[in-house]
Design an enzyme around this catalytic site. Structure first.
Site, PDB file in Angstrom:
ATOM      1  N   ASP A   1      33.285 -20.788   3.249  1.00  0.00           N
ATOM      2  CA  ASP A   1      32.880 -21.979   2.513  1.00  0.00           C
ATOM      3  C   ASP A   1      34.069 -22.899   2.283  1.00  0.00           C
ATOM      4  OD1 ASP A   1      30.224 -21.137   2.272  1.00  0.00           O
ATOM      5  OD2 ASP A   1      30.671 -19.974   0.468  1.00  0.00           O
TER       6      ASP A   1
ATOM      7  N   GLU B   1      36.436 -13.752  -2.645  1.00  0.00           N
ATOM      8  CA  GLU B   1      35.860 -14.701  -1.696  1.00  0.00           C
ATOM      9  C   GLU B   1      36.933 -15.595  -1.089  1.00  0.00           C
ATOM     10  OE1 GLU B   1      32.609 -18.361  -1.466  1.00  0.00           O
ATOM     11  OE2 GLU B   1      33.139 -17.504  -3.403  1.00  0.00           O
TER      12      GLU B   1
ATOM     13  N   ASP C   1      33.876 -13.239  -7.003  1.00  0.00           N
ATOM     14  CA  ASP C   1      33.751 -14.635  -6.593  1.00  0.00           C
ATOM     15  C   ASP C   1      34.388 -15.399  -7.746  1.00  0.00           C
ATOM     16  OD1 ASP C   1      33.122 -17.221  -6.014  1.00  0.00           O
ATOM     17  OD2 ASP C   1      30.994 -16.879  -5.639  1.00  0.00           O
TER      18      ASP C   1
ATOM     19  N   ASP D   1      32.010 -19.235  -8.715  1.00  0.00           N
ATOM     20  CA  ASP D   1      30.706 -19.438  -8.093  1.00  0.00           C
ATOM     21  C   ASP D   1      30.176 -20.824  -8.462  1.00  0.00           C
ATOM     22  OD1 ASP D   1      28.160 -18.245  -6.818  1.00  0.00           O
ATOM     23  OD2 ASP D   1      27.452 -19.027  -8.736  1.00  0.00           O
TER      24      ASP D   1
END
Length: 327
Positions: free
Chosen positions: A62, A90, A109, A112
């Protein structure tokens, strides 16, 4: 008298060494959450936090924002003071070594919903805590790739109008809220119970044309309302920040759906199994809800790689089972 997170963790841990380690890790993650919440609260005054960092995506594939990296650094700094051997994140391709003598590994994460940083929408931190033994896991990545059922604790923080911690230590799900005056997290809900039935679902309906047949059929039946096969009217809610959508479900019930679809790169969904689906599934089950990939219980799935993606359906138990029947 309000129960602080510190007191709750102390009572949980007692004289058990493993529980003491878990308690220390949760306390440090919560402390990092306080710092991250302060940064998020700056909003437009720190608009550089929402800027894309570099041209390449993060380890999870991402776009990486400035605050993603800052949040990860805050968590690393805190967990270095806990018995955590490695951190899986992540934002990082490989596990991050923390304490050689640690008896736990943590997957996170760090932020998020970071695509919403500049829109004043709630974002959060998701974490999963697993046991670790160096002799059993010579490769720390293998320790992070234990099934979700092996988790010792999990939870998520939401940075919104209030900062809350939704936590499980394996005995129910609790909600703690940050008291800004004292700087302590205080117990707000001692035993969360997600209603088994619901009339509310959360999904990005703009992707309907890409969905597979079972998913499309389920939503079509919901949209048909009381005159359709479901016999009741549904509400649709979608924030686009999973921690915000999850907290709504933990507050009043509902289901969250992010399945795979026909778009390139979306066949297996977009959420990560180890540091998103597993921890959310654990807190959901401990709150008497359910979590699947559409058919299979999330906590029974064996991870194959650190940043593995997976479809995710979680929330009210009966509705999750109903969704599975369409598959």
């Amino acid at each position: 008298m309000s129960v602080t997170l510190q007191a709750y963790l102390r009572d949980f841990a007692g004289d058990d060494a493993q529980k003491q380690a878990v308690a220390a890790a949760v306390a440090r993650i919560a402390q990092a959450g306080v710092a991250i919440a302060d940064l998020v609260a700056q909003g437009p005054l720190a608009d550089h936090f929402a800027k894309v960092r570099g041209a390449d995506p993060n380890a999870g594939g991402d776009t990486q924002k400035e605050l993603d990296v800052i949040a990860e650094e805050a968590i690393i700094a805190e967990l270095k003071q806990a018995p955590v051997a490695f951190l899986g994140s992540e934002e990082s391709e490989t596990p991050i070594p923390l304490n050689a003598a640690g008896t736990l590994v943590v997957a996170v994460d760090p932020l998020d919903g970071s695509s919403n940083i500049d829109t004043n929408v709630s974002v959060g931190t998701i974490y999963s805590i697993l046991p670790y033994e160096a002799a059993r896991f010579p490769d720390p990545a293998d320790a992070l790739m234990q099934k979700g059922a092996a988790q010792l604790a999990a939870g998520f923080l939401v940075y919104g109008p209030s900062t809350v911690l939704v936590s499980t230590l394996g005995a129910g799900t609790q909600v703690f809220a940050l008291d800004r005056a004292s700087g302590d997290f205080l117990l707000a809900v001692a035993a969360v119970e997600i209603p088994a039935e619901t009339k509310e679902y959360g999904v990005n309906q703009s992707n309907m044309r890409h969905w597979d047949t079972p998913m499309r059929a389920y939503i079509d039946d919901c949209l048909a309302g009381k005159d359709g096969p479901r016999g009741k009217d549904f509400n649709m809610r979608w924030v686009g920040s999973m921690v915000a959508d999850a907290f709504r479900i933990f507050t009043r019930g509902g289901v969250y759906l992010y399945t795979g679809d026909k778009r390139k790169g979306y066949a297996a969904g977009r959420l990560r199994l180890i540091y998103e689906a597993n921890p959310v599934a654990f807190v959901t089950e401990q709150a008497k809800g359910a979590a699947t990939d559409g058919t299979t219980r999330i906590l029974d799935i064996q991870p194959e790689k650190l940043h593995q993606r997976i479809p995710l359906v979680f929330g009210s138990r009966d509705e999750v089972a109903k969704i599975a029947s369409y598959y």
